[in-house]
Write an enzyme that holds these catalytic residues in place. Structure first.
Site, mmCIF file in Angstrom:
data_model
loop_
_atom_site.group_PDB
_atom_site.id
_atom_site.type_symbol
_atom_site.label_atom_id
_atom_site.label_comp_id
_atom_site.label_asym_id
_atom_site.label_seq_id
_atom_site.Cartn_x
_atom_site.Cartn_y
_atom_site.Cartn_z
ATOM 1 N NE ARG A 105 3.811 -1.366 1.154
ATOM 2 C CZ ARG A 105 4.667 -0.421 0.739
ATOM 3 N NH1 ARG A 105 5.941 -0.726 0.544
ATOM 4 N NH2 ARG A 105 4.246 0.809 0.534
ATOM 5 C CG HIS A 109 2.198 -2.083 -3.558
ATOM 6 N ND1 HIS A 109 2.822 -0.854 -3.533
ATOM 7 C CD2 HIS A 109 1.508 -2.159 -2.385
ATOM 8 C CE1 HIS A 109 2.528 -0.220 -2.404
ATOM 9 N NE2 HIS A 109 1.744 -1.004 -1.689
ATOM 10 C CG ASP A 110 1.630 -7.944 -9.579
ATOM 11 O OD1 ASP A 110 1.844 -7.214 -10.562
ATOM 12 O OD2 ASP A 110 1.313 -9.137 -9.674
ATOM 13 C CB VAL A 113 -0.725 -1.571 -10.624
ATOM 14 C CG1 VAL A 113 -0.408 -0.722 -11.860
ATOM 15 C CG2 VAL A 113 -0.499 -0.758 -9.365
ATOM 16 N N GLY A 115 -4.137 -5.570 -12.284
ATOM 17 C CA GLY A 115 -4.309 -6.991 -12.018
ATOM 18 C C GLY A 115 -3.040 -7.708 -11.599
ATOM 19 C CG ASP A 117 -0.070 -7.688 -14.627
ATOM 20 O OD1 ASP A 117 0.519 -7.258 -13.597
ATOM 21 O OD2 ASP A 117 -0.535 -6.937 -15.504
ATOM 22 C CB SER A 119 2.843 -5.135 -14.263
ATOM 23 O OG SER A 119 2.003 -4.784 -13.175
ATOM 24 C CD GLU A 131 3.152 -1.770 -12.230
ATOM 25 O OE1 GLU A 131 3.062 -2.367 -11.137
ATOM 26 O OE2 GLU A 131 2.620 -2.189 -13.271
ATOM 27 C CG ASN A 137 5.357 0.498 -6.041
ATOM 28 O OD1 ASN A 137 4.675 0.131 -5.085
ATOM 29 N ND2 ASN A 137 4.952 0.341 -7.297
ATOM 30 C CG HIS A 236 -0.458 -1.870 7.299
ATOM 31 N ND1 HIS A 236 -0.935 -0.601 7.078
ATOM 32 C CD2 HIS A 236 0.101 -2.269 6.118
ATOM 33 C CE1 HIS A 236 -0.672 -0.242 5.830
ATOM 34 N NE2 HIS A 236 -0.043 -1.236 5.232
ATOM 35 C CG ASP A 281 1.215 -4.973 15.605
ATOM 36 O OD1 ASP A 281 1.131 -4.341 16.680
ATOM 37 O OD2 ASP A 281 0.801 -6.131 15.483
#
Length: 364
Positions: A105, A109-110, A113, A115, A117, A119, A131, A137, A236, A281
């Site tokens: 994840r 999530h990186d 947002v 690309g 990178d 961040s 972030e 997050n 998931h 699951d």
């Protein structure tokens, strides 16, 4: 569902639009517009305002490209880096199996947002609010300390060579493999961003309340097709979710199996207990397989956004049902690997852009 995107992000006279169809292939054709208009299905008309903003930006985001990545990028400068990352991931998952889902994840999530990178790893500083505290997050994303530990080990081997962004990409793949999922070739050479944006994370990441059109637009904005979306949602099949993310689904939605909803209501009340966890699951929460889709067919998706994959028209439902039948698990695994390769190449920083951070949580 069909709508128009322009390369400039605005729809007007003589602009060139992409008329896109999300069904299975996510294909588009080019068309010159003779007067201002936009093709929107009635479903898409009901999408969130932030999602509609993403529609206008989608072509620009999808078209953005960086330098070339390569699986052999560190072959001469730090050939041992992949093995170090793998060993760190295995150690973390032996200590806590759930960490595999968390590392996967983190990468997702990186990349969504601005690309891939790294961040998402940056702490707040005097220049920006990062972030980590964005609503998708906050109290949800985990695994920072695992990445920091792996980064420290890589730095000892090859100081200033391997980016945090590449470590995230490798750790996601290695987590999936450890939990029984597919492997794929990870292209490397990403560099780390110099900033992060809480605001960008708020509008770029999909929410558990999204409907099918919201999801489709959100993934298309990243250059990912409808089929990619359905496959990558299969992440998931591992991990947990907080009560606050599925409360509305189990109390207010009709597309959920009643006894399943009641079982969840026993520990996720209408108010409070927000941080109580349930497996995404219910069948095999620690095994990377296609049971997630079996849950959807039986109306036992934990999140509203999950069950939406089996809530559209016959074509949407067919994709969730037939593409991932229990006797053909390799179809899902192959599609997931292909989707991860595409996602890992969203707007990477390469060449002289960005930097190679010494510590993943702060710029040099």
């Amino acid at each position: 569902m069909t709508f128009a995107l322009t390369s400039s992000g605005a729809l007007g006279i003589n602009s060139t639009a992409l008329i896109c169809n999300f069904k299975t292939t996510g294909s588009c054709i080019k068309m010159q517009l003779l007067e201002p208009f936009i093709f929107l299905s009635t479903t898409l008309m009901a999408a969130h305002k932030t999602t509609l903003c993403l529609v206008l930006l989608a072509a620009c985001l999808a078209a953005a490209t960086g330098g070339k990545l390569s699986p052999e990028y560190y072959s001469s400068t730090c050939p041992g880096a992949p093995a170090i990352v793998q060993a760190g991931v295995v150690a973390a998952l032996k200590n806590e199996t759930r960490m595999g889902a968390s590392l996967l994840r983190l990468h997702f999530h990186d990349c969504f947002v601005n690309g891939c990178d790294a961040s998402i790893l940056l702490d707040d500083n005097a220049t920006f609010v990062g972030e980590k505290t964005a609503s998708p997050n906050n109290k949800s994303i985990r695994g920072y300390e695992v990445i920091d530990k792996i980064k420290g080990q890589v730095e000892k081997e090859c100081p200033g060579v391997v980016s945090c962004a590449d470590i995230l990409a490798l750790a996601a793949r290695d987590s999936v493999v450890y939990l029984g999922g597919p492997s794929w070739e990870v292209s490397l050479g990403r560099r780390d961003s110099l900033n992060a944006s809480k605001e960008a994370a708020e509008v770029s990441l999909p929410e558990p309340t999204f409907n099918l059109s919201d999801l489709a637009v959100n993934f298309w904005a990243q250059g990912l097709s409808f089929r990619d979306m359905v496959a990558l949602s299969g992440a998931h099949t591992i991990g947990m979710a907080r009560c606050t993310t599925f409360r509305d689904h189990i109390y207010n939605d009709s597309d959920i199996e009643p006894s399943f909803a009641r079982s969840l209501q026993q520990f996720c009340p209408p108010r409070g207990h927000d941080d109580v966890l349930a497996p995404l699951d219910l069948r095999t929460p620690a095994q990377f397989d296609n049971s997630y889709y079996v849950n959807l067919v039986n109306y036992k998706g934990l999140l509203h956004s999950d069950q939406e994959l089996f809530h559209g028209d016959s074509a949407d439902r067919s994709l969730a049902r037939t593409l991932y039948e229990s006797d053909r698990p390799s179809v899902f695994l192959d599609d997931f690997a292909k989707g991860m390769i595409k996602m890992g190449e969203i707007k990477p920083l390469t060449g002289s852009a960005g930097e190679i951070r010494k510590f993943c949580g702060k710029v040099n």
